[in-house]
Design an enzyme around this catalytic site. Sequence first.
Site, short mmCIF file in Angstrom:
data_model
loop_
_atom_site.label_atom_id
_atom_site.label_comp_id
_atom_site.label_asym_id
_atom_site.label_seq_id
_atom_site.Cartn_x
_atom_site.Cartn_y
_atom_site.Cartn_z
N CYS A 117 -11.57 -16.31 42.13
CA CYS A 117 -10.26 -15.87 42.60
C CYS A 117 -10.41 -14.95 43.81
O CYS A 117 -11.45 -14.90 44.44
CB CYS A 117 -9.42 -15.24 41.49
SG CYS A 117 -7.64 -15.34 41.80
N ASP A 118 -9.36 -14.23 44.16
CA ASP A 118 -9.29 -13.50 45.43
C ASP A 118 -10.00 -12.15 45.40
O ASP A 118 -10.65 -11.77 46.36
CB ASP A 118 -7.83 -13.23 45.81
CG ASP A 118 -7.06 -14.48 46.17
OD1 ASP A 118 -7.53 -15.57 45.84
OD2 ASP A 118 -5.98 -14.34 46.75
N LYS A 119 -9.83 -11.39 44.34
CA LYS A 119 -10.20 -9.99 44.37
C LYS A 119 -11.56 -9.70 43.74
O LYS A 119 -12.11 -8.62 43.95
CB LYS A 119 -9.12 -9.15 43.66
CG LYS A 119 -7.72 -9.35 44.23
CD LYS A 119 -7.66 -9.13 45.73
CE LYS A 119 -6.29 -9.42 46.31
NZ LYS A 119 -5.89 -10.82 46.25
N CYS A 189 -7.61 -21.30 43.65
CA CYS A 189 -6.69 -22.16 44.38
C CYS A 189 -7.45 -23.09 45.34
O CYS A 189 -8.36 -22.66 46.05
CB CYS A 189 -5.72 -21.33 45.20
SG CYS A 189 -4.60 -20.31 44.23
N SER A 467 -0.24 -13.66 51.32
CA SER A 467 -1.11 -14.57 50.60
C SER A 467 -1.91 -15.39 51.59
O SER A 467 -1.43 -15.72 52.69
CB SER A 467 -0.26 -15.50 49.72
OG SER A 467 -1.02 -16.61 49.30
#
Length: 558
Positions: A117-119, A189, A467
């Site tokens: 994921c992103d973080k 994603c 985003s």
Amino acid sequence: MTLRSISANSPVRRAQWRALGLSEEDLLKPKIAVVNSSSELASCFSHLDGVAKVVKEAIRAAGGVPFEVRTTAVSDFITGAAKQGSYILGGRDLIPNDIEAQVEAAMLDGMVCLTSCDKTPPGHLMAAMRINIPTLLVIGGYQASGMIGDDHVDVEDLFSGGVGEALGRPGKHSVDAMAKEAIKGPGVCAGMATANTMHSVVEALGMCMSGSAPVRANSDRMFDAARAAGARIVEMVSEDLTPRKILTPGAFRNAAAMVLAVSGSINAIKHLQATVTEGGLDIDIFAIWEEMGRKVPTLAAVRPSGERRIEEFEDAGGAQAMLKQLAPVLDLGVTVASGRTLGEDLDAVTVGDAEVIRPLDRPISPGPSIAILKGSLAPESSIVKLGIRDGSRPESFAGPARVFESTNDALAAIEAGEVQKGEVVVLRGQGLKGGPAMGGGASFVLFAIDAAGLAQDTAFVTDGQLSGLCLKGLTVAEVAPEGATGGPIGKVKNGDRIEIDVAERRIDLMVAPEELEGRLAPASTYAVPADGWLGMYRRDVQPMYTGAVLIDVDRGED
């Protein structure tokens, strides 16, 4: 004899580990943390227990002792639900603290971080720099997506379609239909949004096994890289190959080149700056961005910047192939996780498809794909994502401001048709303190502007973040200083003229300095009340030029 050595060899400590089944021989082996963000809350992390098992087996086989520890798991679409998305970035800084409180506190010898994921990627990089023990990141991979008839559907389509449908402007497929197809398995994603951007950054920095990113979640390639990382980390401990020996100025230039070449997420800039700050390095990522932006064109057109799918990018060789194409502008002498130089690692690399990942002399579009703007509206910095520069999006704009203090007010005005062509939509109070943690509201406003058919005829300016899925019209985000700390964006009035010129790297508020100085900023009220963790974040977060870290970095030894 020191207190540290007494603590490390404490009889009670040894007894605790014996009670876990460790032998006397095990107590002499390298002790490796396997940092796992597995969570049943989100598909981003739901497969990581299986990855942890493979990594631990490899560590044992290589002569180390693995200890699995857990951290916060931040998923934009799940843990971003409350407080207008404030926990999205706010959660990033829990991760290095989680790791410090377990791995550093236990005085372990190395760590392998399962990053997804992103973080988690920036959180892991920040922790690696902070505690500076041999570290590898294992890329968790991206999710499968599906089809509706002949149309491919992924999370970008679902996010955009959901906003459009809420505004009474449905797209080709219903949100219900897309929701059933957009996400077909675990992982991050699809597309070159923030997660796959950061996974590619990890490879460019040299902090994972070469050829790890991007990768299909739960694929053989992903598990092969996990096994290799488990074996390699034990060697790195014996070599004392620590993050600060890998994460040098040259490595950060290489990372900036990667993001620019793939037209990645603007969020990478603050995550890289936070990593630098955690290491106590005197490196200005914003300045590096301008430097590399004048050298690096766009070499891949992966969604949302183009129409290529992330699977095509992986199959063409992924981040490693991109580094091969970028070699003439990279620092090839930096050390990477293998212990070799980046140049040595790239010697045998070939590009699988030079149409998907272009060479420097045949780019998809000129650079930069992301630029830093400054001016009277953003004295410190602001960021514009340009993506594929084919003339389809404006790169200069001038018009009167229409100012909003909250996401809800902006959405209501767009839905009511009040926002007009030629205006500069200004959304403030979304910054690090104002959000707090920048929230996620600005992304919804941008998708609403697009759904209303205004993306090409307005500009959007905000002190919030976007985003990685966002690429609509001319949008300037992360304006600093933010409005809540007295930045000029907090003093903009409806009708004030704003001028944006990407070629000149400029964003200006056309108000006389003496008039602006005399204006009062809006009262310090926050759209999102913050107590608990978010209250601490709002109180302690440092400005954007630090990467939005929470600590005054001091690297003294105990």
